[in-house]
Design a protein around this motif. Sequence first.
Motif, PDB file in Angstrom:
ATOM      1  N   LEU A   1       0.886  10.328  -6.063  1.00  0.00           N
ATOM      2  CA  LEU A   1       0.529   9.556  -7.258  1.00  0.00           C
ATOM      3  C   LEU A   1       0.880   8.082  -7.074  1.00  0.00           C
ATOM      4  CD1 LEU A   1       1.648  12.029 -10.072  1.00  0.00           C
ATOM      5  CD2 LEU A   1      -0.695  11.425  -9.443  1.00  0.00           C
ATOM      6  N   ALA A   2       2.030   7.817  -6.447  1.00  0.00           N
ATOM      7  CA  ALA A   2       2.431   6.423  -6.213  1.00  0.00           C
ATOM      8  C   ALA A   2       1.469   5.728  -5.255  1.00  0.00           C
ATOM      9  CB  ALA A   2       3.858   6.374  -5.662  1.00  0.00           C
ATOM     10  N   MET A   3       1.045   6.458  -4.214  1.00  0.00           N
ATOM     11  CA  MET A   3       0.107   5.878  -3.252  1.00  0.00           C
ATOM     12  C   MET A   3      -1.237   5.592  -3.904  1.00  0.00           C
ATOM     13  SD  MET A   3      -1.079   7.437   0.447  1.00  0.00           S
ATOM     14  CE  MET A   3       0.646   7.591   0.934  1.00  0.00           C
ATOM     15  N   LEU A   4      -1.679   6.518  -4.735  1.00  0.00           N
ATOM     16  CA  LEU A   4      -2.946   6.320  -5.433  1.00  0.00           C
ATOM     17  C   LEU A   4      -2.861   5.140  -6.396  1.00  0.00           C
ATOM     18  CD1 LEU A   4      -5.800   7.297  -5.972  1.00  0.00           C
ATOM     19  CD2 LEU A   4      -4.873   8.893  -7.658  1.00  0.00           C
ATOM     20  N   GLN A   5      -1.751   5.037  -7.105  1.00  0.00           N
ATOM     21  CA  GLN A   5      -1.561   3.915  -8.023  1.00  0.00           C
ATOM     22  C   GLN A   5      -1.555   2.592  -7.274  1.00  0.00           C
ATOM     23  OE1 GLN A   5      -1.461   4.009 -11.376  1.00  0.00           O
ATOM     24  NE2 GLN A   5      -1.419   1.780 -11.302  1.00  0.00           N
ATOM     25  N   GLN A   6      -0.931   2.594  -6.107  1.00  0.00           N
ATOM     26  CA  GLN A   6      -0.894   1.376  -5.285  1.00  0.00           C
ATOM     27  C   GLN A   6      -2.295   0.986  -4.835  1.00  0.00           C
ATOM     28  OE1 GLN A   6       1.459   1.790  -1.755  1.00  0.00           O
ATOM     29  NE2 GLN A   6       1.293  -0.348  -1.183  1.00  0.00           N
ATOM     30  N   ALA A   7      -3.081   1.995  -4.420  1.00  0.00           N
ATOM     31  CA  ALA A   7      -4.445   1.712  -3.974  1.00  0.00           C
ATOM     32  C   ALA A   7      -5.294   1.174  -5.115  1.00  0.00           C
ATOM     33  CB  ALA A   7      -5.071   2.979  -3.396  1.00  0.00           C
ATOM     34  N   LEU A   8      -5.135   1.755  -6.310  1.00  0.00           N
ATOM     35  CA  LEU A   8      -5.931   1.320  -7.458  1.00  0.00           C
ATOM     36  C   LEU A   8      -5.510  -0.058  -7.950  1.00  0.00           C
ATOM     37  CD1 LEU A   8      -6.107   4.671  -9.456  1.00  0.00           C
ATOM     38  CD2 LEU A   8      -7.925   3.595  -8.122  1.00  0.00           C
ATOM     39  N   ALA A   9      -4.252  -0.423  -7.710  1.00  0.00           N
ATOM     40  CA  ALA A   9      -3.757  -1.725  -8.164  1.00  0.00           C
ATOM     41  C   ALA A   9      -4.033  -2.829  -7.155  1.00  0.00           C
ATOM     42  CB  ALA A   9      -2.252  -1.650  -8.441  1.00  0.00           C
ATOM     43  N   GLU A  10      -4.570  -2.486  -5.987  1.00  0.00           N
ATOM     44  CA  GLU A  10      -4.751  -3.460  -4.920  1.00  0.00           C
ATOM     45  C   GLU A  10      -5.537  -4.698  -5.315  1.00  0.00           C
ATOM     46  OE1 GLU A  10      -6.383  -3.679  -0.326  1.00  0.00           O
ATOM     47  OE2 GLU A  10      -6.827  -1.939  -1.574  1.00  0.00           O
ATOM     48  N   PRO A  11      -6.637  -4.597  -6.131  1.00  0.00           N
ATOM     49  CA  PRO A  11      -7.401  -5.799  -6.477  1.00  0.00           C
ATOM     50  C   PRO A  11      -6.583  -6.905  -7.117  1.00  0.00           C
ATOM     51  CG  PRO A  11      -8.660  -3.852  -7.028  1.00  0.00           C
ATOM     52  CD  PRO A  11      -7.299  -3.383  -6.616  1.00  0.00           C
ATOM     53  N   GLU A  12      -5.425  -6.568  -7.665  1.00  0.00           N
ATOM     54  CA  GLU A  12      -4.620  -7.598  -8.312  1.00  0.00           C
ATOM     55  C   GLU A  12      -3.589  -8.205  -7.367  1.00  0.00           C
ATOM     56  OE1 GLU A  12      -5.540  -8.379 -11.274  1.00  0.00           O
ATOM     57  OE2 GLU A  12      -6.994  -6.732 -11.289  1.00  0.00           O
ATOM     58  N   ARG A  13      -3.582  -7.763  -6.084  1.00  0.00           N
ATOM     59  CA  ARG A  13      -2.424  -8.091  -5.278  1.00  0.00           C
ATOM     60  C   ARG A  13      -2.745  -8.788  -3.961  1.00  0.00           C
ATOM     61  NH1 ARG A  13      -0.424  -2.824  -4.240  1.00  0.00           N
ATOM     62  NH2 ARG A  13       0.858  -3.879  -2.708  1.00  0.00           N
ATOM     63  N   PHE A  14      -3.806  -9.567  -3.889  1.00  0.00           N
ATOM     64  CA  PHE A  14      -4.040 -10.356  -2.691  1.00  0.00           C
ATOM     65  C   PHE A  14      -3.327 -11.693  -2.835  1.00  0.00           C
ATOM     66  CE2 PHE A  14      -6.515 -13.567  -0.317  1.00  0.00           C
ATOM     67  CZ  PHE A  14      -6.271 -13.068   0.959  1.00  0.00           C
ATOM     68  N   GLY A  15      -2.431 -11.970  -1.904  1.00  0.00           N
ATOM     69  CA  GLY A  15      -1.679 -13.227  -1.941  1.00  0.00           C
ATOM     70  C   GLY A  15      -2.099 -14.134  -0.809  1.00  0.00           C
ATOM     71  N   PRO A  16      -2.994 -15.095  -1.034  1.00  0.00           N
ATOM     72  CA  PRO A  16      -3.511 -15.933   0.062  1.00  0.00           C
ATOM     73  C   PRO A  16      -2.435 -16.734   0.777  1.00  0.00           C
ATOM     74  CG  PRO A  16      -4.176 -16.801  -2.088  1.00  0.00           C
ATOM     75  CD  PRO A  16      -3.604 -15.445  -2.329  1.00  0.00           C
ATOM     76  N   ALA A  17      -1.428 -17.200   0.063  1.00  0.00           N
ATOM     77  CA  ALA A  17      -0.415 -18.047   0.688  1.00  0.00           C
ATOM     78  C   ALA A  17       0.351 -17.325   1.784  1.00  0.00           C
ATOM     79  CB  ALA A  17       0.558 -18.569  -0.377  1.00  0.00           C
ATOM     80  N   ALA A  18       0.527 -16.014   1.637  1.00  0.00           N
ATOM     81  CA  ALA A  18       1.293 -15.250   2.625  1.00  0.00           C
ATOM     82  C   ALA A  18       0.402 -14.419   3.544  1.00  0.00           C
ATOM     83  CB  ALA A  18       2.276 -14.325   1.911  1.00  0.00           C
ATOM     84  N   SER A  19      -0.898 -14.391   3.280  1.00  0.00           N
ATOM     85  CA  SER A  19      -1.797 -13.502   4.018  1.00  0.00           C
ATOM     86  C   SER A  19      -2.069 -14.017   5.435  1.00  0.00           C
ATOM     87  CB  SER A  19      -3.129 -13.371   3.273  1.00  0.00           C
ATOM     88  OG  SER A  19      -4.042 -12.595   4.026  1.00  0.00           O
TER      89      SER A  19
END
Length: 316
Positions: free
Chosen positions: A90-108
Motif C-alpha cells: 500500500l505504501a509503494m502504491l501510494q508513493q507511485a500515485l503521489a509521484e506527479p507532485e514530487r519532481f524536484g528540478p533543482a536536485a534532479s
Amino acid sequence: YINKISKLSNMNAMHIEKLDLNLLRLFDAVFRARSVSRAAEALGLTQPAASHGLTRLRLLLGDALFTRTPGGVAPTPRAERLAVPVQAALAMLQQALAEPERFGPAASRKLFRIHMSDIGEGRFLPALMARLRELAPGVRIETMPLATGDIAAALDSGRVDFAFGFLPKVKDTQRAQLLKDRYIVLLRKGHPFVTKRRRSGQALLEALQELDYVAVRTHAETLRILQLLNLEDRLRLTTEHFMVLPAIVRATDLAVVMPRNIARGFAEEGGYAIVEPPFPLRDFTVSLHWSRRFEADPANRWLRQVITALFSERAG
C-alpha cells in the motif's frame, strides 16, 4: 460461518484478479486499529460495510484474519504474516500515485532525450541550456535526431521525450506551437544579387534563377522549395550538416534557403544579407511534440513548461 472458512483453508493461493484493493486497505486499517468500528470510521465507511468487506476478504483468503476480543479484535497468525507485506504494498502504491507532485528540478539529475535537427540545435539549445543551468543544474539533455517516420513511435515508447521542429508529417502527438517562421535566402554581404536594383514579388522569384545554391541533405523542406521553383539544376553543393553553411555562404557566392529566425542571428553578426522572396510553402510553424502517454508525467510536464516559456511567441 467458521465451517465455511475451514472448507476454504486448504486453498494454496487466491487469484489476484478476485482481490479488491479496498479490501487490503480495510485489512490494514483493522490491523492497525484492532477494531472494525474504528477502522470503518477511519476509512469513511459504515460498520456494516466494513464487516461485509472483511467477510469477503476472509472467504478469499480462507482465514478468519481477526477474532473477537473484549476490546475489539486480534489478528490471527495469518493476519500477522500478511500485515507487513500488505502495508509495504500500500505504501509503494501510494508513493507511485503521489509521484506527479514530487519532481524536484533543482536536485534532479534526469536525462531528457530530444529529437532536434542540427538547425534546431543552433536555434534552441543555447537559451535552453542557460535556463536549465539556473533552474536545474543537474538535468542533462541529449539530442537524438530521428527519421520523421520514427518520431511518433519513439515518443510513445519513451525513447525520446520531446521533438522540436516543423514536423507536419508527425501525427497523433500532443504539441505546443512555439513560433511561426518562414524560409528566406541568405547571401554574403555585397553579393551582386543584393547590389542590383531592387526586385520584389514574381520578379524576385524569377531572378532566383541567377543564383547557385548550397543545401543540406536532411532538410527536406528547403530541398522541396528548390524543386518547386525548378532550381535543382542550380544546386552546386549538398552537405550533411547545417552549421557549415554560414561559412560557405560568407566565403562564396552560393545562396542558401533557410529559416528567417536562424538567418537573422547570422545577419546580426555581420557579413550576411537576407532576401525574402514569396516562396511557395515559405511559412511554417515550429512546435514542441510529446506523447499523450507522458502528458501527466511530472518531469515531462515541467520541461514542457520551461520550453514554452522560453520560446513561445505568446510567452514573449
